[in-house]
Enzyme design. Sequence first.
Site, PDB file in Angstrom:
ATOM      1  N   ASN A  59     127.239  56.845  74.147  1.00 25.56           N
ATOM      2  CA  ASN A  59     126.916  56.241  75.440  1.00 25.56           C
ATOM      3  C   ASN A  59     127.997  55.243  75.847  1.00 25.56           C
ATOM      4  O   ASN A  59     129.144  55.668  76.007  1.00 25.56           O
ATOM      5  CB  ASN A  59     125.461  55.757  75.560  1.00 25.56           C
ATOM      6  CG  ASN A  59     124.936  54.849  74.488  1.00 25.56           C
ATOM      7  OD1 ASN A  59     124.805  55.239  73.347  1.00 25.56           O
ATOM      8  ND2 ASN A  59     124.600  53.631  74.832  1.00 25.56           N
ATOM      9  N   ASP A  60     127.720  53.985  76.047  1.00 26.30           N
ATOM     10  CA  ASP A  60     128.665  53.073  76.704  1.00 26.30           C
ATOM     11  C   ASP A  60     130.068  53.034  76.086  1.00 26.30           C
ATOM     12  O   ASP A  60     130.194  52.953  74.860  1.00 26.30           O
ATOM     13  CB  ASP A  60     128.187  51.617  76.611  1.00 26.30           C
ATOM     14  CG  ASP A  60     126.718  51.437  76.849  1.00 26.30           C
ATOM     15  OD1 ASP A  60     126.048  52.393  77.273  1.00 26.30           O
ATOM     16  OD2 ASP A  60     126.230  50.318  76.609  1.00 26.30           O
ATOM     17  N   TRP A  81     122.477  61.890  65.667  1.00 24.90           N
ATOM     18  CA  TRP A  81     121.669  62.316  66.805  1.00 24.90           C
ATOM     19  C   TRP A  81     121.171  63.750  66.590  1.00 24.90           C
ATOM     20  O   TRP A  81     121.911  64.618  66.154  1.00 24.90           O
ATOM     21  CB  TRP A  81     122.526  62.232  68.058  1.00 24.90           C
ATOM     22  CG  TRP A  81     121.962  62.911  69.249  1.00 24.90           C
ATOM     23  CD1 TRP A  81     120.868  62.537  69.962  1.00 24.90           C
ATOM     24  CD2 TRP A  81     122.479  64.069  69.884  1.00 24.90           C
ATOM     25  NE1 TRP A  81     120.678  63.387  71.015  1.00 24.90           N
ATOM     26  CE2 TRP A  81     121.656  64.335  70.988  1.00 24.90           C
ATOM     27  CE3 TRP A  81     123.574  64.900  69.630  1.00 24.90           C
ATOM     28  CZ2 TRP A  81     121.881  65.404  71.837  1.00 24.90           C
ATOM     29  CZ3 TRP A  81     123.795  65.961  70.476  1.00 24.90           C
ATOM     30  CH2 TRP A  81     122.957  66.212  71.561  1.00 24.90           C
ATOM     31  N   SER A 124     126.481  47.103  72.485  1.00 24.00           N
ATOM     32  CA  SER A 124     127.776  47.056  73.171  1.00 24.00           C
ATOM     33  C   SER A 124     128.482  45.712  73.056  1.00 24.00           C
ATOM     34  O   SER A 124     127.886  44.708  72.676  1.00 24.00           O
ATOM     35  CB  SER A 124     127.587  47.420  74.641  1.00 24.00           C
ATOM     36  OG  SER A 124     127.355  48.798  74.729  1.00 24.00           O
ATOM     37  N   ARG A 182     122.541  40.507  75.580  1.00 27.76           N
ATOM     38  CA  ARG A 182     123.453  41.457  74.927  1.00 27.76           C
ATOM     39  C   ARG A 182     124.677  41.792  75.783  1.00 27.76           C
ATOM     40  O   ARG A 182     124.780  41.429  76.927  1.00 27.76           O
ATOM     41  CB  ARG A 182     122.700  42.745  74.588  1.00 27.76           C
ATOM     42  CG  ARG A 182     122.099  43.492  75.754  1.00 27.76           C
ATOM     43  CD  ARG A 182     121.420  44.763  75.214  1.00 27.76           C
ATOM     44  NE  ARG A 182     120.785  45.530  76.261  1.00 27.76           N
ATOM     45  CZ  ARG A 182     119.531  45.336  76.663  1.00 27.76           C
ATOM     46  NH1 ARG A 182     118.781  44.404  76.130  1.00 27.76           N
ATOM     47  NH2 ARG A 182     119.019  46.099  77.628  1.00 27.76           N
ATOM     48  N   ASP A 183     125.576  42.521  75.150  1.00 29.06           N
ATOM     49  CA  ASP A 183     126.777  43.104  75.765  1.00 29.06           C
ATOM     50  C   ASP A 183     127.823  42.050  76.125  1.00 29.06           C
ATOM     51  O   ASP A 183     128.258  41.942  77.285  1.00 29.06           O
ATOM     52  CB  ASP A 183     126.404  43.959  76.996  1.00 29.06           C
ATOM     53  CG  ASP A 183     125.314  44.968  76.692  1.00 29.06           C
ATOM     54  OD1 ASP A 183     125.155  45.327  75.512  1.00 29.06           O
ATOM     55  OD2 ASP A 183     124.600  45.384  77.629  1.00 29.06           O
TER      56      ASP A 183
HETATM   57  C1  FRU Z   1     123.598  50.164  78.050  1.00 29.44           C
HETATM   58  C2  FRU Z   1     123.000  49.671  76.743  1.00 29.44           C
HETATM   59  C3  FRU Z   1     123.505  48.298  76.411  1.00 29.44           C
HETATM   60  C4  FRU Z   1     123.332  48.256  74.923  1.00 29.44           C
HETATM   61  C5  FRU Z   1     123.686  49.680  74.533  1.00 29.44           C
HETATM   62  C6  FRU Z   1     122.920  50.208  73.369  1.00 29.44           C
HETATM   63  O1  FRU Z   1     123.545  51.548  78.176  1.00 29.44           O
HETATM   64  O2  FRU Z   1     121.585  49.709  76.783  1.00 29.44           O
HETATM   65  O3  FRU Z   1     122.830  47.254  77.068  1.00 29.44           O
HETATM   66  O4  FRU Z   1     124.162  47.328  74.325  1.00 29.44           O
HETATM   67  O5  FRU Z   1     123.424  50.473  75.655  1.00 29.44           O
HETATM   68  O6  FRU Z   1     123.345  51.498  72.994  1.00 29.44           O
END
Ligand code: FRU
Length: 475
Positions: A59-60, A81, A124, A182-183
Site C-alpha cells: 500500500n502506501d 498476504w 507509514s 501516525r504517519d
Molecule cells: C494509509 C494508512 C496509514 C498507515 C498505513 C498502514 O493507507 O492507513 O495511515 O500508516 O496505511 O498500512
Amino acid sequence: MIARRTFLSSIAGAAAWPSSGAETALAEANASVAQFRERAARDPLRPIYHVTAAARFINDPNGPVWYRGRYHVFFQHLPFWGERRNRNLPMWGHASSPDMVHWRHEPIALAPGPAGYDAGGIASGCCVIHNNVPTIIYTGVGGAQTQCLATSRDGLRTWRKDAANPVIATPPPLEGLGDGFRDPFAWREGEEWRLLVGSSFKGRGGTVLLYRSRDLHHWDFLEPLATGMGEKCIQWECPTFFPVGGGKHVLIVSPLYRDIPGLRGLVQYAVGRYERNRFEPEEWRTVDHGGPTVYYAPNSFECPRGRRILWGWIMAERPPEAGWCHTLSLPRAVTLGEDGTLRFEPLPELAALRGQEVSLDALGLHAEIEAAVELGGAGRVELRTGLNRLVYDAATGKLIFGNKKTDFALARGESALHVRLFLDGCVGEAYVNGRLCFSNVLPANPDATGASLVATHGGAKVKRLRAWKMGAIWG
Ligand code: FRU
C-alpha cells in the site's frame, strides 16, 4: 479495503508477530516474497514500469529519499498476504534506483518486533539523512501508535531500530484529540528538524501535529499546523508538506471519513502560507481524479536539483493467486502553476523507457501515448485503446477515463487538449494539460486491438499523436 481492515484490526488487537525476533521475521518475510515472485511476474496484468514489490501486497509509498547517488522508495508491504497466518502485519518493502527510472528490489527493510511498541505493524513514515546517517521515522503499532526510529549504516540495506524507541510515546495532551497518531513526515528547517504527525480533533476534522527536534530523539510539540474538513473527517493520514516557491507551501493529506464505505476520501492538497508554526490553506483541491478507491496516501521528497517528487499508491486489486496486488504511481514532478494551483507531470526522465514507436492499434499492454488535439468546435474527443478510453466531453465538461469521470474545463487561453496516457498492464495514468492527473485500474486484454482517436461535431485537428511501447524498469 483489505489493507484498511488489516490495519485497523491490528491497532485494536495488537496481533503480535509470532516468531522469536526481528531477524527471523525479516528472513521469513523475504522468503515469502521470493516464493511468489515468479507467479507475480507471469501475470499479464502486472505493470512492468510502475514500482511495486517483487510479490504480494503493498500500500502506501514510504520514505522516498536520495542518498549517495541512489534513490530509494519504501512502501507498506504485506509479505504474507493471502495466507491464513497471524502475519498480515504491515512492514516496509524497499526498492532503489540510480535514476528514478530503473529500479531493483531490495530486501524488506523493517518488520514488526516480537513484542512491544511495533509488534502490531510498521506503519507509514519518512526517511531523512541526519548527520549523514539514513534514518527512518515510522509509526510503530503496538498497544498504541507511537513514533519510532531506525538507522542504517550500510547504505540503507539493513536497519537497526533505536534503543530509545518509541521517541514520541504519546500524543500531545490536547483537548479533543482523536485516537489516530501516525504517519510522521519530517523536513529540515535551519538547524532543526520539523515533524508532522497525522491525527484529528473530534468534531472538527483531521489535523497534523507539528513537532521540532535537533537530534530526532527529543521532540517538542509546537502546535497543530492545520486542522479541517469537518466533523465527519476522522483522520488525516500520510501528510506531506513542502515549499513550492512564491513564498507558499503545500500540504497534502489523505483524509478518512466516518460515513464513507472503506473510510478513505479523495486525497487533497492546499497551497497556503506557512508562518509561525501554522499553515493557512487557501483552498483544498484534488491531487488525483481517480478517487480514493484508486489513488491514496501519496508521499513526497525533494531530490537533487531541488525538484519535488510525489509518489502515490494505486490500488490495482488482484487476487492472492495472482501473486501481487497494488503498485505505486509513476513519480510525478510537482510545481506551482501561474494560476496558483499545482502542476503534476510525470518525471521527464521516464521518456528513457520509450521503446519502439508504434501505431495506436499495436500498443500491447505497456505503452505511452502522447496526443494533442486542437478542439476547434469539437464537442467530444475520444481516444480509444483496446478496452480503454479517455474521453473529453466539452458539452458536459467531463473527462472520462475508463469507468470514472471527473469535471474538466479548458482554462482561459487553452484551445487544445494535451494528453499523456500511460498504460501498464491493468494500471493507467492520464495527465491532461499538465495539470490534471487521473489514475485508474482498467480492464486490460493482451489481444485487444483497434485503437482510435475520434472527434465529433466540428473542426478538431490532431496536432500530435505518437505512441511507444514502454520497457520494464527492473534490471
Ligand atoms: C494509509 C494508512 C496509514 C498507515 C498505513 C498502514 O493507507 O492507513 O495511515 O500508516 O496505511 O498500512
